[in-house]
Design a protein around this motif. Sequence first.
Motif, PDB file in Angstrom:
ATOM      1  N   GLN A  24       0.838  -1.212   0.000  1.00 51.32           N
ATOM      2  CA  GLN A  24       0.000   0.000   0.000  1.00 51.32           C
ATOM      3  C   GLN A  24       0.870   1.259   0.000  1.00 51.32           C
ATOM      4  O   GLN A  24       0.568   2.239  -0.709  1.00 51.32           O
ATOM      5  CB  GLN A  24      -0.933  -0.010   1.212  1.00 51.32           C
ATOM      6  CG  GLN A  24      -2.063  -1.025   1.101  1.00 51.32           C
ATOM      7  CD  GLN A  24      -2.758  -1.283   2.438  1.00 51.32           C
ATOM      8  OE1 GLN A  24      -2.436  -0.660   3.450  1.00 51.32           O
ATOM      9  NE2 GLN A  24      -3.701  -2.213   2.442  1.00 51.32           N
ATOM     10  N   GLN A  25       1.946   1.234   0.787  1.00 57.82           N
ATOM     11  CA  GLN A  25       2.856   2.398   0.846  1.00 57.82           C
ATOM     12  C   GLN A  25       3.547   2.620  -0.507  1.00 57.82           C
ATOM     13  O   GLN A  25       3.716   3.767  -0.939  1.00 57.82           O
ATOM     14  CB  GLN A  25       3.896   2.192   1.948  1.00 57.82           C
ATOM     15  CG  GLN A  25       3.341   2.332   3.360  1.00 57.82           C
ATOM     16  CD  GLN A  25       4.384   1.989   4.413  1.00 57.82           C
ATOM     17  OE1 GLN A  25       5.055   0.960   4.340  1.00 57.82           O
ATOM     18  NE2 GLN A  25       4.537   2.858   5.406  1.00 57.82           N
ATOM     19  N   LEU A  26       3.946   1.547  -1.158  1.00 57.23           N
ATOM     20  CA  LEU A  26       4.613   1.663  -2.469  1.00 57.23           C
ATOM     21  C   LEU A  26       3.663   2.254  -3.508  1.00 57.23           C
ATOM     22  O   LEU A  26       4.053   3.104  -4.307  1.00 57.23           O
ATOM     23  CB  LEU A  26       5.129   0.296  -2.924  1.00 57.23           C
ATOM     24  CG  LEU A  26       6.310  -0.276  -2.117  1.00 57.23           C
ATOM     25  CD1 LEU A  26       6.544  -1.737  -2.470  1.00 57.23           C
ATOM     26  CD2 LEU A  26       7.585   0.539  -2.350  1.00 57.23           C
ATOM     27  N   VAL A  27       2.402   1.817  -3.482  1.00 56.44           N
ATOM     28  CA  VAL A  27       1.396   2.360  -4.413  1.00 56.44           C
ATOM     29  C   VAL A  27       1.120   3.826  -4.092  1.00 56.44           C
ATOM     30  O   VAL A  27       1.021   4.674  -4.985  1.00 56.44           O
ATOM     31  CB  VAL A  27       0.100   1.518  -4.366  1.00 56.44           C
ATOM     32  CG1 VAL A  27      -1.050   2.248  -5.053  1.00 56.44           C
ATOM     33  CG2 VAL A  27       0.321   0.164  -5.036  1.00 56.44           C
ATOM     34  N   GLN A  28       1.038   4.133  -2.805  1.00 52.54           N
ATOM     35  CA  GLN A  28       0.817   5.523  -2.379  1.00 52.54           C
ATOM     36  C   GLN A  28       1.971   6.416  -2.849  1.00 52.54           C
ATOM     37  O   GLN A  28       1.755   7.568  -3.260  1.00 52.54           O
ATOM     38  CB  GLN A  28       0.683   5.564  -0.855  1.00 52.54           C
ATOM     39  CG  GLN A  28       0.013   6.834  -0.334  1.00 52.54           C
ATOM     40  CD  GLN A  28      -0.111   6.827   1.185  1.00 52.54           C
ATOM     41  OE1 GLN A  28       0.062   5.787   1.845  1.00 52.54           O
ATOM     42  NE2 GLN A  28      -0.398   7.983   1.760  1.00 52.54           N
ATOM     43  N   LEU A  29       3.176   5.879  -2.804  1.00 53.91           N
ATOM     44  CA  LEU A  29       4.341   6.631  -3.274  1.00 53.91           C
ATOM     45  C   LEU A  29       4.223   6.944  -4.761  1.00 53.91           C
ATOM     46  O   LEU A  29       4.511   8.067  -5.197  1.00 53.91           O
ATOM     47  CB  LEU A  29       5.625   5.837  -2.988  1.00 53.91           C
ATOM     48  CG  LEU A  29       6.943   6.429  -3.501  1.00 53.91           C
ATOM     49  CD1 LEU A  29       7.177   7.835  -2.952  1.00 53.91           C
ATOM     50  CD2 LEU A  29       8.123   5.520  -3.136  1.00 53.91           C
ATOM     51  N   LEU A  83      13.480   5.742  -1.001  1.00 56.86           N
ATOM     52  CA  LEU A  83      12.145   5.630  -0.402  1.00 56.86           C
ATOM     53  C   LEU A  83      11.581   4.216  -0.514  1.00 56.86           C
ATOM     54  O   LEU A  83      11.131   3.654   0.504  1.00 56.86           O
ATOM     55  CB  LEU A  83      11.180   6.657  -1.008  1.00 56.86           C
ATOM     56  CG  LEU A  83      11.349   8.107  -0.544  1.00 56.86           C
ATOM     57  CD1 LEU A  83      10.402   9.034  -1.304  1.00 56.86           C
ATOM     58  CD2 LEU A  83      11.106   8.238   0.958  1.00 56.86           C
ATOM     59  N   PRO A  84      11.573   3.596  -1.700  1.00 62.49           N
ATOM     60  CA  PRO A  84      11.072   2.215  -1.770  1.00 62.49           C
ATOM     61  C   PRO A  84      11.863   1.251  -0.877  1.00 62.49           C
ATOM     62  O   PRO A  84      11.285   0.367  -0.238  1.00 62.49           O
ATOM     63  CB  PRO A  84      11.231   1.850  -3.254  1.00 62.49           C
ATOM     64  CG  PRO A  84      11.180   3.163  -3.972  1.00 62.49           C
ATOM     65  CD  PRO A  84      11.863   4.120  -3.055  1.00 62.49           C
ATOM     66  N   ILE A 107      10.140  14.662  -1.069  1.00 62.75           N
ATOM     67  CA  ILE A 107      10.526  13.560  -0.180  1.00 62.75           C
ATOM     68  C   ILE A 107       9.954  13.773   1.216  1.00 62.75           C
ATOM     69  O   ILE A 107       9.392  12.852   1.826  1.00 62.75           O
ATOM     70  CB  ILE A 107      12.067  13.407  -0.129  1.00 62.75           C
ATOM     71  CG1 ILE A 107      12.582  12.872  -1.477  1.00 62.75           C
ATOM     72  CG2 ILE A 107      12.487  12.476   0.999  1.00 62.75           C
ATOM     73  CD1 ILE A 107      14.097  12.973  -1.648  1.00 62.75           C
ATOM     74  N   ARG A 108      10.056  14.999   1.719  1.00 60.70           N
ATOM     75  CA  ARG A 108       9.553  15.273   3.082  1.00 60.70           C
ATOM     76  C   ARG A 108       8.036  15.087   3.156  1.00 60.70           C
ATOM     77  O   ARG A 108       7.507  14.592   4.150  1.00 60.70           O
ATOM     78  CB  ARG A 108       9.972  16.678   3.523  1.00 60.70           C
ATOM     79  CG  ARG A 108      11.480  16.759   3.787  1.00 60.70           C
ATOM     80  CD  ARG A 108      11.931  18.088   4.366  1.00 60.70           C
ATOM     81  NE  ARG A 108      13.372  18.058   4.597  1.00 60.70           N
ATOM     82  CZ  ARG A 108      14.256  18.859   4.003  1.00 60.70           C
ATOM     83  NH1 ARG A 108      13.841  19.778   3.137  1.00 60.70           N
ATOM     84  NH2 ARG A 108      15.550  18.759   4.270  1.00 60.70           N
ATOM     85  N   GLN A 109       7.342  15.489   2.101  1.00 62.08           N
ATOM     86  CA  GLN A 109       5.889  15.287   2.060  1.00 62.08           C
ATOM     87  C   GLN A 109       5.564  13.790   2.011  1.00 62.08           C
ATOM     88  O   GLN A 109       4.645  13.314   2.690  1.00 62.08           O
ATOM     89  CB  GLN A 109       5.290  16.003   0.836  1.00 62.08           C
ATOM     90  CG  GLN A 109       3.769  15.962   0.764  1.00 62.08           C
ATOM     91  CD  GLN A 109       3.092  16.677   1.936  1.00 62.08           C
ATOM     92  OE1 GLN A 109       3.637  17.641   2.474  1.00 62.08           O
ATOM     93  NE2 GLN A 109       1.928  16.197   2.357  1.00 62.08           N
ATOM     94  N   GLU A 113       3.274  11.597   4.619  1.00 61.52           N
ATOM     95  CA  GLU A 113       2.056  10.887   4.210  1.00 61.52           C
ATOM     96  C   GLU A 113       2.195   9.369   4.330  1.00 61.52           C
ATOM     97  O   GLU A 113       1.212   8.671   4.577  1.00 61.52           O
ATOM     98  CB  GLU A 113       1.669  11.287   2.779  1.00 61.52           C
ATOM     99  CG  GLU A 113       1.314  12.759   2.677  1.00 61.52           C
ATOM    100  CD  GLU A 113       0.476  13.101   1.450  1.00 61.52           C
ATOM    101  OE1 GLU A 113      -0.226  12.218   0.938  1.00 61.52           O
ATOM    102  OE2 GLU A 113       0.532  14.272   1.026  1.00 61.52           O
ATOM    103  N   LEU A 114       3.413   8.861   4.158  1.00 55.59           N
ATOM    104  CA  LEU A 114       3.629   7.414   4.246  1.00 55.59           C
ATOM    105  C   LEU A 114       3.927   6.966   5.673  1.00 55.59           C
ATOM    106  O   LEU A 114       3.958   5.770   5.960  1.00 55.59           O
ATOM    107  CB  LEU A 114       4.787   6.993   3.334  1.00 55.59           C
ATOM    108  CG  LEU A 114       4.598   7.232   1.834  1.00 55.59           C
ATOM    109  CD1 LEU A 114       5.899   6.990   1.097  1.00 55.59           C
ATOM    110  CD2 LEU A 114       3.507   6.333   1.285  1.00 55.59           C
ATOM    111  N   GLY A 115       4.169   7.931   6.566  1.00 56.96           N
ATOM    112  CA  GLY A 115       4.455   7.600   7.961  1.00 56.96           C
ATOM    113  C   GLY A 115       5.806   6.925   8.159  1.00 56.96           C
ATOM    114  O   GLY A 115       5.970   6.108   9.060  1.00 56.96           O
TER     115      GLY A 115
END
Length: 207
Positions: A24-29, A83-84, A107-109, A113-115
Amino acid sequence: MSLLEKLQKLIDQTALEVTDLQKQQLVQLVELLNKWNKAYNLTSVRDPDQMLVKHIMDSIVVSPYLAGERFIDVGTGPGLPGLPLAILNPDKQFVLLDSLGKRLRFIRQALLELGLKNVTAVQSRVEDYQPEDKFDVVLSRAFASLHDMLYWCKHLPREKGHFLALKGQFPAQEIKELDKEFEFIESISLQVPTLEGERCLVKIKCS
């Protein structure tokens, strides 16, 4: 098919273990990158489906080769591969370094958002960055020639640390021309599902 389903199909073609939360985090990215890209031009890849392959999968196939606890991604751009890899390795610490402000803002955003709590974003030229605590691995993806990467980053690895450069074809000529202060260890062939062309990971240490 949703991005999540497409990502699942790609991961199924590898030996990687990825949790549902990480997927889910990867898709959100990807969704964040696609949204920000329209205004900030962070990557030349415009299609989210292609981002899954060229940015997410191309980054996370490096994960099995990360030895140690502290990593720096130099010339990270919009956080790739940092990030990934940070998403897949919540127990490891990552510094993402880039000199361009708009990339760091993204990156900071994304971290917010990804926590993600295991990433520090740093805006600096690599040769000006002098960390107190050195790194187990210095990572780079499409950052520079091997010669330039090693020359600019040689102050960053710990005594027993090393460099990992993500490359296309095996850079035989660049390795042949390495300065004597560096030692080529190995080249690992990377399989990125549905990506055309070769990918390899070049491992080098200070001699």
